[in-house]
Scaffold this active site. Structure first.
Site, PDB file in Angstrom:
ATOM      1  N   GLY A   1       0.819  -1.213   0.000  1.00 39.75           N
ATOM      2  CA  GLY A   1       0.000   0.000   0.000  1.00 39.75           C
ATOM      3  C   GLY A   1       0.850   1.258   0.000  1.00 39.75           C
TER       4      GLY A   1
ATOM      5  N   GLY B   1      22.401  -4.235  22.769  1.00 43.21           N
ATOM      6  CA  GLY B   1      21.081  -3.723  23.132  1.00 43.21           C
ATOM      7  C   GLY B   1      20.156  -4.898  23.423  1.00 43.21           C
TER       8      GLY B   1
ATOM      9  N   ILE C   1      17.903  -6.624  21.638  1.00 41.21           N
ATOM     10  CA  ILE C   1      17.828  -7.759  20.712  1.00 41.21           C
ATOM     11  C   ILE C   1      19.133  -8.555  20.721  1.00 41.21           C
ATOM     12  CG2 ILE C   1      17.591  -8.353  18.255  1.00 41.21           C
ATOM     13  CD1 ILE C   1      15.523  -6.072  18.057  1.00 41.21           C
TER      14      ILE C   1
ATOM     15  N   VAL D   1      32.865  -1.571  16.051  1.00 39.52           N
ATOM     16  CA  VAL D   1      33.257  -2.413  14.915  1.00 39.52           C
ATOM     17  C   VAL D   1      33.546  -1.528  13.709  1.00 39.52           C
ATOM     18  CG1 VAL D   1      32.421  -4.172  13.304  1.00 39.52           C
ATOM     19  CG2 VAL D   1      31.975  -4.402  15.764  1.00 39.52           C
TER      20      VAL D   1
ATOM     21  N   VAL E   1      22.177  -3.682  15.626  1.00 44.06           N
ATOM     22  CA  VAL E   1      22.553  -2.299  15.956  1.00 44.06           C
ATOM     23  C   VAL E   1      21.346  -1.361  15.941  1.00 44.06           C
ATOM     24  CG1 VAL E   1      24.929  -2.551  15.163  1.00 44.06           C
ATOM     25  CG2 VAL E   1      23.161  -1.847  13.539  1.00 44.06           C
TER      26      VAL E   1
ATOM     27  N   ARG F   1      16.893  -0.670  14.966  1.00 42.10           N
ATOM     28  CA  ARG F   1      15.918  -0.834  13.897  1.00 42.10           C
ATOM     29  C   ARG F   1      15.523   0.539  13.363  1.00 42.10           C
ATOM     30  NH1 ARG F   1      13.831  -5.726  13.359  1.00 42.10           N
ATOM     31  NH2 ARG F   1      11.830  -4.976  12.563  1.00 42.10           N
TER      32      ARG F   1
ATOM     33  N   ALA G   1       6.130  -3.883  20.761  1.00 43.44           N
ATOM     34  CA  ALA G   1       4.857  -4.363  20.237  1.00 43.44           C
ATOM     35  C   ALA G   1       3.672  -3.800  21.030  1.00 43.44           C
ATOM     36  CB  ALA G   1       4.844  -5.886  20.271  1.00 43.44           C
TER      37      ALA G   1
ATOM     38  N   HIS H   1       2.453 -14.924  50.353  1.00 44.74           N
ATOM     39  CA  HIS H   1       3.743 -15.501  50.754  1.00 44.74           C
ATOM     40  C   HIS H   1       3.725 -16.993  50.515  1.00 44.74           C
ATOM     41  CE1 HIS H   1       7.425 -16.191  53.000  1.00 44.74           C
ATOM     42  NE2 HIS H   1       6.808 -17.201  53.590  1.00 44.74           N
TER      43      HIS H   1
HETATM   44  P1  FAD Z   1       5.696  -4.600  12.333  1.00 39.54           P
HETATM   45  O1  FAD Z   1       5.502  -5.666  13.324  1.00 39.54           O
HETATM   46  O2  FAD Z   1       7.048  -4.430  11.750  1.00 39.54           O
HETATM   47  O3  FAD Z   1       4.621  -4.854  11.192  1.00 39.54           O
HETATM   48  C1  FAD Z   1       4.526  -4.060  10.063  1.00 39.54           C
HETATM   49  C2  FAD Z   1       3.791  -4.816   8.963  1.00 39.54           C
HETATM   50  O4  FAD Z   1       3.526  -3.945   7.897  1.00 39.54           O
HETATM   51  C3  FAD Z   1       4.589  -5.978   8.372  1.00 39.54           C
HETATM   52  O5  FAD Z   1       3.785  -7.130   8.346  1.00 39.54           O
HETATM   53  C4  FAD Z   1       4.931  -5.510   6.958  1.00 39.54           C
HETATM   54  O6  FAD Z   1       4.987  -6.571   6.022  1.00 39.54           O
HETATM   55  C5  FAD Z   1       3.747  -4.591   6.657  1.00 39.54           C
HETATM   56  N1  FAD Z   1       4.029  -3.550   5.657  1.00 39.54           N
HETATM   57  C6  FAD Z   1       5.071  -2.689   5.636  1.00 39.54           C
HETATM   58  N2  FAD Z   1       4.961  -1.825   4.614  1.00 39.54           N
HETATM   59  C7  FAD Z   1       3.809  -2.149   3.971  1.00 39.54           C
HETATM   60  C8  FAD Z   1       3.139  -1.630   2.843  1.00 39.54           C
HETATM   61  N3  FAD Z   1       3.610  -0.570   2.173  1.00 39.54           N
HETATM   62  N4  FAD Z   1       2.000  -2.212   2.450  1.00 39.54           N
HETATM   63  C9  FAD Z   1       1.492  -3.280   3.121  1.00 39.54           C
HETATM   64  N5  FAD Z   1       2.078  -3.817   4.195  1.00 39.54           N
HETATM   65  C10 FAD Z   1       3.215  -3.251   4.631  1.00 39.54           C
HETATM   66  N6  FAD Z   1       8.801  -5.966  21.118  1.00 39.54           N
HETATM   67  C11 FAD Z   1       8.226  -6.227  22.311  1.00 39.54           C
HETATM   68  O7  FAD Z   1       7.346  -5.477  22.741  1.00 39.54           O
HETATM   69  N7  FAD Z   1       8.596  -7.323  23.042  1.00 39.54           N
HETATM   70  C12 FAD Z   1       9.552  -8.185  22.614  1.00 39.54           C
HETATM   71  O8  FAD Z   1       9.855  -9.160  23.288  1.00 39.54           O
HETATM   72  C13 FAD Z   1      10.169  -7.932  21.364  1.00 39.54           C
HETATM   73  N8  FAD Z   1      11.117  -8.768  20.884  1.00 39.54           N
HETATM   74  C14 FAD Z   1      11.655  -8.543  19.654  1.00 39.54           C
HETATM   75  C15 FAD Z   1      12.611  -9.430  19.173  1.00 39.54           C
HETATM   76  C16 FAD Z   1      13.171  -9.251  17.927  1.00 39.54           C
HETATM   77  C17 FAD Z   1      14.205 -10.226  17.428  1.00 39.54           C
HETATM   78  C18 FAD Z   1      12.752  -8.149  17.121  1.00 39.54           C
HETATM   79  C19 FAD Z   1      13.314  -7.949  15.751  1.00 39.54           C
HETATM   80  C20 FAD Z   1      11.806  -7.256  17.591  1.00 39.54           C
HETATM   81  C21 FAD Z   1      11.250  -7.432  18.863  1.00 39.54           C
HETATM   82  N9  FAD Z   1      10.296  -6.557  19.386  1.00 39.54           N
HETATM   83  C22 FAD Z   1       9.745  -6.796  20.627  1.00 39.54           C
HETATM   84  C23 FAD Z   1       9.849  -5.365  18.641  1.00 39.54           C
HETATM   85  C24 FAD Z   1       8.480  -5.621  17.984  1.00 39.54           C
HETATM   86  O9  FAD Z   1       8.589  -6.737  17.143  1.00 39.54           O
HETATM   87  C25 FAD Z   1       8.064  -4.391  17.205  1.00 39.54           C
HETATM   88  O10 FAD Z   1       8.051  -3.276  18.069  1.00 39.54           O
HETATM   89  C26 FAD Z   1       6.653  -4.570  16.623  1.00 39.54           C
HETATM   90  O11 FAD Z   1       6.587  -5.684  15.770  1.00 39.54           O
HETATM   91  C27 FAD Z   1       6.245  -3.323  15.850  1.00 39.54           C
HETATM   92  O12 FAD Z   1       4.946  -3.472  15.415  1.00 39.54           O
HETATM   93  P2  FAD Z   1       4.391  -2.696  14.139  1.00 39.54           P
HETATM   94  O13 FAD Z   1       3.003  -3.181  13.969  1.00 39.54           O
HETATM   95  O14 FAD Z   1       4.636  -1.248  14.283  1.00 39.54           O
HETATM   96  O15 FAD Z   1       5.293  -3.178  12.914  1.00 39.54           O
HETATM   97  P1  AMP Z   2      19.379  -1.413  20.308  1.00 37.60           P
HETATM   98  O1  AMP Z   2      19.064  -0.125  19.603  1.00 37.60           O
HETATM   99  O2  AMP Z   2      18.873  -1.514  21.721  1.00 37.60           O
HETATM  100  O3  AMP Z   2      19.013  -2.635  19.492  1.00 37.60           O
HETATM  101  O4  AMP Z   2      20.982  -1.446  20.438  1.00 37.60           O
HETATM  102  C1  AMP Z   2      21.857  -1.390  19.330  1.00 37.60           C
HETATM  103  C2  AMP Z   2      23.265  -1.136  19.860  1.00 37.60           C
HETATM  104  O5  AMP Z   2      24.222  -1.290  18.803  1.00 37.60           O
HETATM  105  C3  AMP Z   2      23.467   0.276  20.415  1.00 37.60           C
HETATM  106  O6  AMP Z   2      23.785   0.187  21.770  1.00 37.60           O
HETATM  107  C4  AMP Z   2      24.628   0.827  19.578  1.00 37.60           C
HETATM  108  O7  AMP Z   2      25.517   1.596  20.370  1.00 37.60           O
HETATM  109  C5  AMP Z   2      25.330  -0.436  19.053  1.00 37.60           C
HETATM  110  N1  AMP Z   2      26.159  -0.198  17.852  1.00 37.60           N
HETATM  111  C6  AMP Z   2      25.824   0.516  16.749  1.00 37.60           C
HETATM  112  N2  AMP Z   2      26.860   0.525  15.834  1.00 37.60           N
HETATM  113  C7  AMP Z   2      27.877  -0.213  16.372  1.00 37.60           C
HETATM  114  C8  AMP Z   2      29.210  -0.593  15.942  1.00 37.60           C
HETATM  115  N3  AMP Z   2      29.734  -0.197  14.766  1.00 37.60           N
HETATM  116  N4  AMP Z   2      29.969  -1.361  16.768  1.00 37.60           N
HETATM  117  C9  AMP Z   2      29.458  -1.774  17.957  1.00 37.60           C
HETATM  118  N5  AMP Z   2      28.232  -1.435  18.421  1.00 37.60           N
HETATM  119  C10 AMP Z   2      27.432  -0.672  17.651  1.00 37.60           C
END
Ligand code: FAD
Ligand code: AMP
Length: 478
Positions: A122, A190, A192, A245, A277, A279, A327, A451
């Protein structure tokens, strides 16, 4: 001819699908546009969270935690077993099964609530129109009273470590290793990085985490972060701070990583390297230039406190807007927008969003940190209580960590709660509830806690705020 709805949502992650369900519950005609498709071209719902984020990472964290319990902790309970072996393929299959149960659950809920699913990419146009590029190459025109942008985020990359999805992976690749790497590098200590490093470290990888910043978890309360760092050090995570890095080289099927720490340039060789590093918001190509949407320099869509963008009738929620990329934050924004569209003036309390790191032990927090209060010049008081003095923690063998509560010195109102320790996420949820009700430390002090429970650490920390914790020698007595 374009099809008309009350509400069109772009993106079906936890922000978008929750918004769609709530808007439909409130009687709106709703369509959700999702571009993620599986290998049979069926739409994939649930976004990052359900497919490659919260849920699969927690599935692997739980599997690897059970492995460590069996390997290192059963013996202390008098349970003798032959050393366990991990079958990575079975662990991954379990994770995939959980993901598909949840994603098909979302599909079912959307259907049950009468939400139209539109498969394709979209793009917002001017005047609340959406153009959808369908998978078959066709274009569909839609329009609505309200459009909600919820396109989420994607992993950031850094030039010195280009992801090749073989040796150098992002968080998605790190959920799919087919065997446990002997030596695993993680760039970024961080949330993740810590979670994914923990998974593979527990299963036997030697994990080295390279973090550019000098402080560990700088946005968490620093007393709690330091305690967590100490605990992780005892485990398998070798966390190197101030380690930036600067380059990677693929040599004989391994990754050589160069990093600068202080005056020194150092190298490490790994079997796999995870780049975690941070999102970035997925806002490229999401809206036409005349749609009225503006972003900051990092791509986050500008919204007000209610997630309204600068374009009338267009809202944005979840990871593409300011605030923590979590999320539950996105989901509640989704509910708020659905309610506002339906004439209900809901607000979100951004001061009370819990954040959690699912390490062992967990790290969790809500509200202000001590360093934030100091910087703001707020007069505060602090109570801490260690799990080592909690009977239930001792009984289960999880005595690392503490609960910390900070309260306003004059009003006694709780301003923040922080925890590293067993079930920290659930304990801090109690504090979210307390803070939402404007609780004082005394309110918590006067409540009865079951408790023996881990929650008693919350009770004792609240008592410690005023210097009268029972199961601890208080420094200040009252
Ligand atoms: P997203 O979940 O990224 O969803 C966006 C959706 O939009 C996707 O399905 C994508 O395909 C769709 N989309 C994008 N552009 C378009 C388009 N133009 N048209 C149609 N569809 C589209 N958060 C927590 O709260 N607890 C956790 O434990 C946690 N663990 C995590 C672990 C990992 C490894 C990662 C990567 C993230 C984690 N997060 C966690 C973060 C969490 O996943 C995100 O904050 C959350 O998914 C964001 O939700 P959202 O709906 O904004 O986006
Ligand atoms: P988060 O945003 O919680 O997922 O954390 C990402 C982390 O990656 C931050 O703490 C950054 O300081 C770290 N980071 C970003 N670039 C680099 C790099 N070149 N080398 C090492 N750490 C980095």
């Amino acid at each position: 001819m374009s099809k008309h709805y009350n509400v069109i949502i772009i993106g079906s992650g936890p922000a978008g699908y929750v918004c769609a369900i709530r808007a439909a519950q409130l009687g709106q005609s709703v369509a959700i546009v999702e571009c993620w498709a599986d290998d049979q071209n069926k739409p994939v719902f649930g976004g990052t969270c359900l497919n490659v984020g919260c849920i699969p990472s927690k599935a692997l964290l739980d599997s690897s935690h059970k492995f460590i319990e069996a390997k290192d902790q059963f013996a202390a309970h008098g349970i003798a077993i032959t050393p366990p072996k991990i079958k990575v393929a079975d662990m991954l299959a379990r994770k995939s099964d959980i993901v598909s149960q949840l994603t098909s659950g979302v599909a079912g809920l959307l259907k049950h609530n009468g939400v139209d699913v539109i498969q394709g990419r979209g793009k917002l146009q001017a005047q609340r129109k959406v153009e959808v590029a369908m998978l078959d190459g066709a274009t569909l025109q839609l329009e609505a009273e309200h459009i909600v942008l919820a396109s989420g985020s994607e992993p950031m990359s850094i030039p010195p470590a280009p992801v090749d999805n073989t040796l150098i992976v992002d968080s998605t690749g790190a959920l799919e290793f087919t065997e446990v790497p002997d030596r695993l590098g993680v760039i970024g200590a961080g949330v993740i990085g810590l979670e994914l490093g923990s998974v593979w470290g527990r299963l036997g990888a030697q994990v080295i985490m390279l973090e550019a910043l000098d402080s560990f978890l700088p946005s968490m309360d620093q007393q709690i972060a330091k305690e967590a760092q100490k605990i992780f050090k005892k485990q398998t995570l070798d966390i190197r701070l101030g380690a930036r890095v600067t380059g990677t080289d693929i040599k004989e099927g391994k990754v050589e990583v160069t990093y600068v720490q202080g005056e020194k340039t150092l190298t490490e060789v790994f079997d796999k390297l995870i780049v975690s590093v941070g999102r970035q918001p997925r806002t490229k190509d999401l809206f036409a230039s005349d749609s009225g949407i503006t972003t900051d320099e990092r791509g986050f869509v500008y919204v007000n406190d209610h997630c309204a963008t600068e374009a009338p009738g267009v809202w944005a929620i979840g990871d593409i807007v300011r605030g923590p990329m979590l999320a539950h934050k996105g989901s509640e924004e989704g509910v708020m927008v659905a309610e506002r569209i339906s004439g209900k003036p809901m607000q979100l309390n951004y001061e009370c969003i819990p954040s959690i790191i699912y390490t062992d032990p967990e790290v969790a927090a809500v509200g202000k940190t001590e360093q934030e209060l100091k910087a703001e010049g707020v007069d505060y008081k602090v109570g801490t209580f260690p799990f080592a003095a909690i009977g239930r923690a001792l009984a289960s063998g999880n005595t690392d960590g503490m609960v910390k509560i900070v309260a306003d010195k004059s009003t006694d109102r709780i301003l923040g709660a922080h925890c590293v320790g067993p079930s920290a996420a659930d304990l801090m949820q109690q504090m979210v509830i307390a803070m939402e009700f404007g609780s004082t430390a005394e309110d918590i002090q006067l409540m009865v806690f079951g408790h023996p429970t881990l929650s008693e650490a919350v009770h004792e920390a609240a008592l410690a705020v005023d210097g009268h914790a029972i199961h601890m020698a208080n420094r200040k007595k009252r």
